[in-house]
Scaffold this motif. Structure first.
Motif, PDB file in Angstrom:
ATOM      1  N   SER A   1     -12.272 -27.430 -12.872  1.00  0.00           N
ATOM      2  CA  SER A   1     -11.610 -26.265 -12.281  1.00  0.00           C
ATOM      3  C   SER A   1     -10.244 -26.614 -11.688  1.00  0.00           C
ATOM      4  O   SER A   1      -9.636 -25.776 -11.019  1.00  0.00           O
ATOM      5  CB  SER A   1     -12.497 -25.661 -11.190  1.00  0.00           C
TER       6      SER A   1
ATOM      7  N   GLY B   1      -9.231 -22.986 -10.823  1.00  0.00           N
ATOM      8  CA  GLY B   1      -9.841 -22.165 -11.863  1.00  0.00           C
ATOM      9  C   GLY B   1     -10.784 -21.103 -11.318  1.00  0.00           C
ATOM     10  O   GLY B   1     -11.195 -20.205 -12.044  1.00  0.00           O
TER      11      GLY B   1
ATOM     12  N   MET C   1      -5.853 -14.430 -12.436  1.00  0.00           N
ATOM     13  CA  MET C   1      -5.191 -15.358 -13.351  1.00  0.00           C
ATOM     14  C   MET C   1      -5.602 -16.820 -13.132  1.00  0.00           C
ATOM     15  O   MET C   1      -4.768 -17.667 -12.816  1.00  0.00           O
ATOM     16  CB  MET C   1      -3.675 -15.209 -13.247  1.00  0.00           C
ATOM     17  N   PRO C   2      -6.895 -17.126 -13.320  1.00  0.00           N
ATOM     18  CA  PRO C   2      -7.344 -18.498 -13.078  1.00  0.00           C
ATOM     19  C   PRO C   2      -6.669 -19.534 -13.975  1.00  0.00           C
ATOM     20  O   PRO C   2      -6.416 -20.660 -13.536  1.00  0.00           O
ATOM     21  CB  PRO C   2      -8.852 -18.437 -13.323  1.00  0.00           C
ATOM     22  N   GLY C   3      -6.352 -19.181 -15.214  1.00  0.00           N
ATOM     23  CA  GLY C   3      -5.668 -20.120 -16.105  1.00  0.00           C
ATOM     24  C   GLY C   3      -4.278 -20.460 -15.602  1.00  0.00           C
ATOM     25  O   GLY C   3      -3.851 -21.615 -15.602  1.00  0.00           O
TER      26      GLY C   3
ATOM     27  N   ASP D   1     -15.517 -21.037 -23.526  1.00  0.00           N
ATOM     28  CA  ASP D   1     -14.247 -21.316 -22.862  1.00  0.00           C
ATOM     29  C   ASP D   1     -14.181 -20.508 -21.572  1.00  0.00           C
ATOM     30  O   ASP D   1     -13.496 -19.503 -21.483  1.00  0.00           O
ATOM     31  CB  ASP D   1     -13.069 -20.973 -23.794  1.00  0.00           C
ATOM     32  N   SER D   2     -14.901 -20.995 -20.577  1.00  0.00           N
ATOM     33  CA  SER D   2     -14.948 -20.310 -19.295  1.00  0.00           C
ATOM     34  C   SER D   2     -13.562 -20.261 -18.666  1.00  0.00           C
ATOM     35  O   SER D   2     -12.774 -21.206 -18.776  1.00  0.00           O
ATOM     36  CB  SER D   2     -15.897 -21.053 -18.347  1.00  0.00           C
ATOM     37  N   GLN D   3     -13.255 -19.179 -17.985  1.00  0.00           N
ATOM     38  CA  GLN D   3     -11.975 -19.052 -17.289  1.00  0.00           C
ATOM     39  C   GLN D   3     -11.855 -20.069 -16.161  1.00  0.00           C
ATOM     40  O   GLN D   3     -10.744 -20.376 -15.727  1.00  0.00           O
ATOM     41  CB  GLN D   3     -11.801 -17.644 -16.733  1.00  0.00           C
TER      42      GLN D   3
ATOM     43  N   VAL E   1     -10.143 -25.069 -16.634  1.00  0.00           N
ATOM     44  CA  VAL E   1      -8.709 -24.871 -16.840  1.00  0.00           C
ATOM     45  C   VAL E   1      -7.911 -26.166 -17.058  1.00  0.00           C
ATOM     46  O   VAL E   1      -6.681 -26.144 -16.988  1.00  0.00           O
ATOM     47  CB  VAL E   1      -8.093 -24.051 -15.670  1.00  0.00           C
TER      48      VAL E   1
ATOM     49  N   GLU F   1      -5.086 -25.863 -19.537  1.00  0.00           N
ATOM     50  CA  GLU F   1      -3.841 -25.218 -19.095  1.00  0.00           C
ATOM     51  C   GLU F   1      -2.866 -26.270 -18.565  1.00  0.00           C
ATOM     52  O   GLU F   1      -1.651 -26.149 -18.756  1.00  0.00           O
ATOM     53  CB  GLU F   1      -4.110 -24.169 -18.017  1.00  0.00           C
TER      54      GLU F   1
ATOM     55  N   ARG G   1       2.776 -19.848 -20.224  1.00  0.00           N
ATOM     56  CA  ARG G   1       1.637 -19.007 -19.840  1.00  0.00           C
ATOM     57  C   ARG G   1       1.596 -17.720 -20.677  1.00  0.00           C
ATOM     58  O   ARG G   1       0.540 -17.300 -21.118  1.00  0.00           O
ATOM     59  CB  ARG G   1       1.700 -18.675 -18.335  1.00  0.00           C
TER      60      ARG G   1
ATOM     61  N   ILE H   1      -1.443 -16.695 -23.154  1.00  0.00           N
ATOM     62  CA  ILE H   1      -2.199 -15.458 -22.946  1.00  0.00           C
ATOM     63  C   ILE H   1      -2.167 -14.582 -24.203  1.00  0.00           C
ATOM     64  O   ILE H   1      -3.177 -13.981 -24.578  1.00  0.00           O
ATOM     65  CB  ILE H   1      -1.655 -14.696 -21.714  1.00  0.00           C
TER      66      ILE H   1
END
Length: 162
Positions: free
Chosen positions: A14, A19, A24-26, A80-82, A85, A88, A117, A121
């Motif tokens: 995370s 995360g 917007m966790p990513g 692919d859990s938010q 991260v 990212e 980003r 997205i």
């Protein structure tokens, strides 16, 4: 009574809890990439040392993403859990590896971060297909492709502006 060791995987996956952001966790997770890049660039303002250090950080975060990919699918109960991260961070680092001014890391970040980003997205093709790769490979590959697109776009804008 023996104590159970602390499992650092959720903290790492995370990006120190970024995360878990409800918004917007990513993007929040990608901020850890900025926290790596700017100190690297300030500490190593000359080339090729700066580029090499960014490449090492990118490699490290890519390995972390791939290594934690299978575990994260099980732990977060989705592909692919938010919350997961680390990809990212790798994505942002690839963008600045391919597009950076060694003497202006803050300006580089102000351009590279939002472009990276937005492209991530939007999932510019064939990014969605890359997500289907197994475990951490798919999680990472779409971000890296988006970063290549972001760097190309940034180079194009720079060429047009000059």
């Amino acid at each position: 009574m023996p104590t159970k060791p602390l499992d650092l995987r959720p903290i790492l996956a995370s990006c120190l809890g970024l995360g878990y952001s409800p918004i917007m966790p990513g993007t929040c997770g990608a901020l850890l990439g900025v926290a790596f890049y700017i100190p690297i660039a300030l500490a190593l303002p000359s080339e090729p040392a700066q580029t090499l250090a960014i490449a090492i950080a990118l490699l490290a975060w890519s390995i972390i993403t791939i290594a934690l990919g299978g575990w994260a699918e099980t732990y977060y109960e989705r592909k692919d859990s938010q919350i997961f991260v680390t990809d990212e961070v790798a994505g942002f680092l690839l963008t600045v590896l391919l597009f950076h001014d060694p003497h202006q890391p803050v300006l580089t970040t102000l351009w590279a971060f939002p472009i990276t980003r937005i492209i991530d997205i939007l999932k510019v093709p064939p990014a969605r297909r890359l997500e289907k790769l197994p475990r951490g490979w798919g999680v990472l590959a779409d971000d890296l492709l988006g970063s290549v697109y972001a760097a190309l776009l940034l180079h194009l804008v720079t060429a047009i502006a000059n």
